[in-house]
Scaffold this active site. Sequence first.
Site, short mmCIF file in Angstrom:
data_model
loop_
_atom_site.label_atom_id
_atom_site.label_comp_id
_atom_site.label_asym_id
_atom_site.label_seq_id
_atom_site.Cartn_x
_atom_site.Cartn_y
_atom_site.Cartn_z
CD1 TRP A 22 -2.47 -1.76 2.17
CD2 TRP A 22 -2.99 -1.20 0.08
NE1 TRP A 22 -3.56 -2.51 1.78
CE2 TRP A 22 -3.90 -2.17 0.51
CE3 TRP A 22 -3.11 -0.69 -1.21
CZ2 TRP A 22 -4.92 -2.66 -0.30
CZ3 TRP A 22 -4.13 -1.18 -2.01
CH2 TRP A 22 -5.01 -2.14 -1.56
CG HIS A 27 0.55 0.83 5.48
ND1 HIS A 27 0.06 -0.28 6.11
CD2 HIS A 27 1.43 0.38 4.55
CE1 HIS A 27 0.62 -1.37 5.60
NE2 HIS A 27 1.46 -0.99 4.65
CG ASP A 75 6.69 -1.10 5.03
OD1 ASP A 75 7.01 -2.29 5.16
OD2 ASP A 75 5.70 -0.74 4.37
NE ARG A 78 11.46 -2.58 3.46
CZ ARG A 78 12.03 -3.25 2.48
NH1 ARG A 78 12.22 -4.55 2.62
NH2 ARG A 78 12.39 -2.64 1.37
CG HIS A 88 6.31 -6.70 6.07
ND1 HIS A 88 5.94 -5.39 6.26
CD2 HIS A 88 7.34 -6.92 6.92
CE1 HIS A 88 6.72 -4.83 7.17
NE2 HIS A 88 7.59 -5.75 7.58
CG HIS A 150 3.08 -2.13 8.57
ND1 HIS A 150 3.25 -0.98 7.84
CD2 HIS A 150 3.59 -3.14 7.80
CE1 HIS A 150 3.83 -1.26 6.69
NE2 HIS A 150 4.05 -2.57 6.64
CG ASP A 154 1.97 -5.32 5.22
OD1 ASP A 154 1.86 -4.24 4.64
OD2 ASP A 154 2.99 -5.65 5.85
CG HIS A 160 2.01 -7.79 0.77
ND1 HIS A 160 2.86 -7.62 1.83
CD2 HIS A 160 2.44 -6.92 -0.18
CE1 HIS A 160 3.74 -6.68 1.55
NE2 HIS A 160 3.50 -6.24 0.33
CG HIS A 183 4.19 -5.31 -5.01
ND1 HIS A 183 3.82 -6.44 -4.31
CD2 HIS A 183 4.34 -4.33 -4.08
CE1 HIS A 183 3.75 -6.14 -3.02
NE2 HIS A 183 4.07 -4.87 -2.86
CG ASP A 187 3.47 -0.04 -2.72
OD1 ASP A 187 2.97 -0.27 -1.61
OD2 ASP A 187 4.55 0.53 -2.87
#
Length: 384
Positions: A22, A27, A75, A78, A88, A150, A154, A160, A183, A187
């Site tokens: 996203w 998010h 994120d 990460r 995720h 989060h 996801d 995902h 993606h 996203d």
Amino acid sequence: MRLSRPLAALFISSSIPAAYAWGAAGHEIIATIAQMYLHPSIVPTICDILDYSPDDATTTQPQPCHLAPISTWADKFRFKMRWSSALHYVGPLDDHPSQTCLFPGERGWAGSRGGNVLDGIKNVTSLLEDWTRGEANDGTANEALKFLIHFMGDLHMPLHLTGRDRGGNSDKVLWSGRQTNLHSLWDGLLIAKAIRTVPRNYSRPLPYPDVEHALRGTIYDSYIRRIMWEGVFQKWSDQVPEWFSCPEATPASAGEIGIWQQVVMNWKRLSGGKQGVEIGPDTDVVCPYHWAKPIHALNCDVVWPKELDEPPYGGGIKFADEDDGEEDAAGRPPKPHPPLLELDTPKYAGVIEDTMVVEKLLAQSGIRLAGILNYLFLKDAARS
């Protein structure tokens, strides 16, 4: 930020690279919708756990506590928390949209046991339950809550939930004439277009104080108003109560497989065939597998264009790897690259926009997140 050891120890590290879901706007939109549905009595508890402070250190005015600013924390950090990478997403083996959507197939799930978004949601929820009973410290609760916010985002990003092509990261496409990948399109590019094209009337407040109080004066406020007005309050109003529901028992370990199929799976494992891992069962309150199944099915229904597996874009046509395009060692000219499929079209983007697929996923994610938080902390409030 230093990790609390109890939280890190819950998961097995993975070498599979993480992919964003996203993007920041998505998010934050999800967290903002969740904020609208939080019971007022639990907000102080959540703010205390988060040790909330605004991102902007120069801000002199007090800022209201909000979930959105910390929704992308998992994120942002990460690379410092490589053990969390696999949490995720989840990759079902034998899954190959657009032709085949299996969640999972007979071989189960890719990755490591406990190292996926489904188990991640259940694990961090359990840690927060421990905190409400006084069995976990504040640092553990802080990280668990940020992960939960989060991970619920996801979970509602269809790519995902597929094991193909790194969730579409390896599939190059065009969007408004520019190269991207499938993606990245889901996203953020679909959301970015939706924000740009929101009707002007949504720049005005809605007659719902809970909605307006949760908005923060962002570029996507009008988009959230549209999601709530056209979607939650109208188009999906009869469905919203079902979004919270969980069956009493949902098998998530290998996708509702029978005893005979288990025997086949064990035979494959013993004979050296690639075998996946199992995933812990859902509960009657937190059921990410149950919620994820119809989201995963969208990969075959609308997300993955069939054309990517057909000539001239795919279907076994061999082209040169995408390198510098220079001649090879024998002096032969480079082979042509495959053409890229344009997806900003009525057939693809138009259908997604008309059916409000993305908007529904964002709303479901936010409302379900609020449901989990109310479940966790209203119980704590009742005890205190």
